[in-house]
Write a protein that holds these residues in place. Sequence first.
Motif, PDB file in Angstrom:
ATOM      1  N   HIS A  96      61.130   0.027  36.600  1.00 29.50           N
ATOM      2  CA  HIS A  96      62.324  -0.342  37.352  1.00 29.50           C
ATOM      3  C   HIS A  96      63.007   0.864  37.985  1.00 29.50           C
ATOM      4  N   GLU A 134      67.004   1.932  40.807  1.00 33.30           N
ATOM      5  CA  GLU A 134      68.161   2.713  40.375  1.00 33.30           C
ATOM      6  C   GLU A 134      69.093   3.058  41.534  1.00 33.30           C
ATOM      7  N   CYS A 144      71.861  -4.282  42.971  1.00 26.92           N
ATOM      8  CA  CYS A 144      71.114  -5.062  41.985  1.00 26.92           C
ATOM      9  C   CYS A 144      71.779  -6.388  41.633  1.00 26.92           C
ATOM     10  N   PHE A 184      71.605   1.476  36.511  1.00 26.46           N
ATOM     11  CA  PHE A 184      71.662   0.828  37.818  1.00 26.46           C
ATOM     12  C   PHE A 184      73.120   0.787  38.266  1.00 26.46           C
ATOM     13  N   THR A 208      74.934  -2.263  40.296  1.00 27.03           N
ATOM     14  CA  THR A 208      74.736  -3.653  39.873  1.00 27.03           C
ATOM     15  C   THR A 208      75.935  -4.464  40.345  1.00 27.03           C
TER      16      THR A 208
END
Length: 392
Positions: A294, A298, A302, A323, A326
Amino acid sequence: MRLLHTSDWHLGRSFHGVGMLDAQRAFIDQLVAAVERDGIDVVLIAGDVYDRALPGVDVVHLLDDALVRLTAAGAKVVLTSGNHDSAIRLGFASRLLERGGVHLRTRLEDLDKPLLLPLGTDSDGTDAVLALYGIPWLEPRLVAEQLGTESASHFEVTRAATGLIREDIARRAGSAAVHSVVLAHTFASGGISSDSERDLSIGGVGAVPLDLFDGFSYTALGHLHGRQQLSESVRYSGSPLAYSFSESAHRKGAWVVDIGPEGVTSVSEVLWEAPRTLAVLRGSLEDLLADPGHAWAEAAYCHITLTDAQRPARAMERLRTRFPDTLVLAFDPQGVPATTQSSYSRRLAGAPDDLAVCCGFLEHVRGRDADPAEKTALAAALENVRLLEGSR
């Protein structure tokens, strides 16, 4: 002649609370560069230029700058209004703007008034002309009477509008070979929608049949945000930027249409660079934080769905350590025993006291019991309420 078909700019829109004006400016830069690089003669904008009927001042300035730059690059602009635009406001000063190469089609009165451009002589020695028509967003309940339709439906008003265009083409065909391009902001049958479009079905059946556009050399559609081909001559350009996570797999761009004295000779794509990648991730919190696969997400915006059987504490805070952007967090617990999925009222019917009710609510909404610190805080809050009630 070379046309560039685009639509659904939605200037002024945000993405899950993140302002997009800088990204929209970057798109305008790419558009102007494409016009200069590819020798575009006409830019077609098939509605939803703005995201709101009353756009902000900075948003209006951005459109103003875009139109100035496009015309300075040598292109004419044909622009129709969409369901997000105010047709009256967008159409302001249309006659004046036409002198500068910006042709607005926001009024019913202009349905059969094309922009006419010479295409030279065809193989029979007949003068050929390009007729560019614009069908703005037609709200059936507001335009049905003026168009004289039998009912207030999207099908009826669109059929009436294309009928007026066909009549105008027929009148002109006696003196020239007419190749017609029609801009329309609508939901055509066969199109694939996404989450960021406003439903057009209120007041009538939303989708209009594709055969309403039969006979036109090219139909440049707006409204759906995914770039797609419905037939050889009917296409959606899609939005230049993603406006929902349902568009994470889209490759944003536009269509370049070459048309000459014999008609359309080719349709090719031009692609826009996305300012940010969109990532839609799913899994347990620990797996998402640890999985090296994943890493690409980053730096992305998200949308994350956690599948932990119990809702983790500080889930968003922990996810954002890896992340940071997000924007959406959802929960879809997997492996939860069926006994824990009973209704909230049934589960708490036998609760012995108020503290058990509060702790039961926490368990119900997040899928795990209150920890000792939370139970202490809830007990203190309940005691304060009891003391307050007793003092009255």
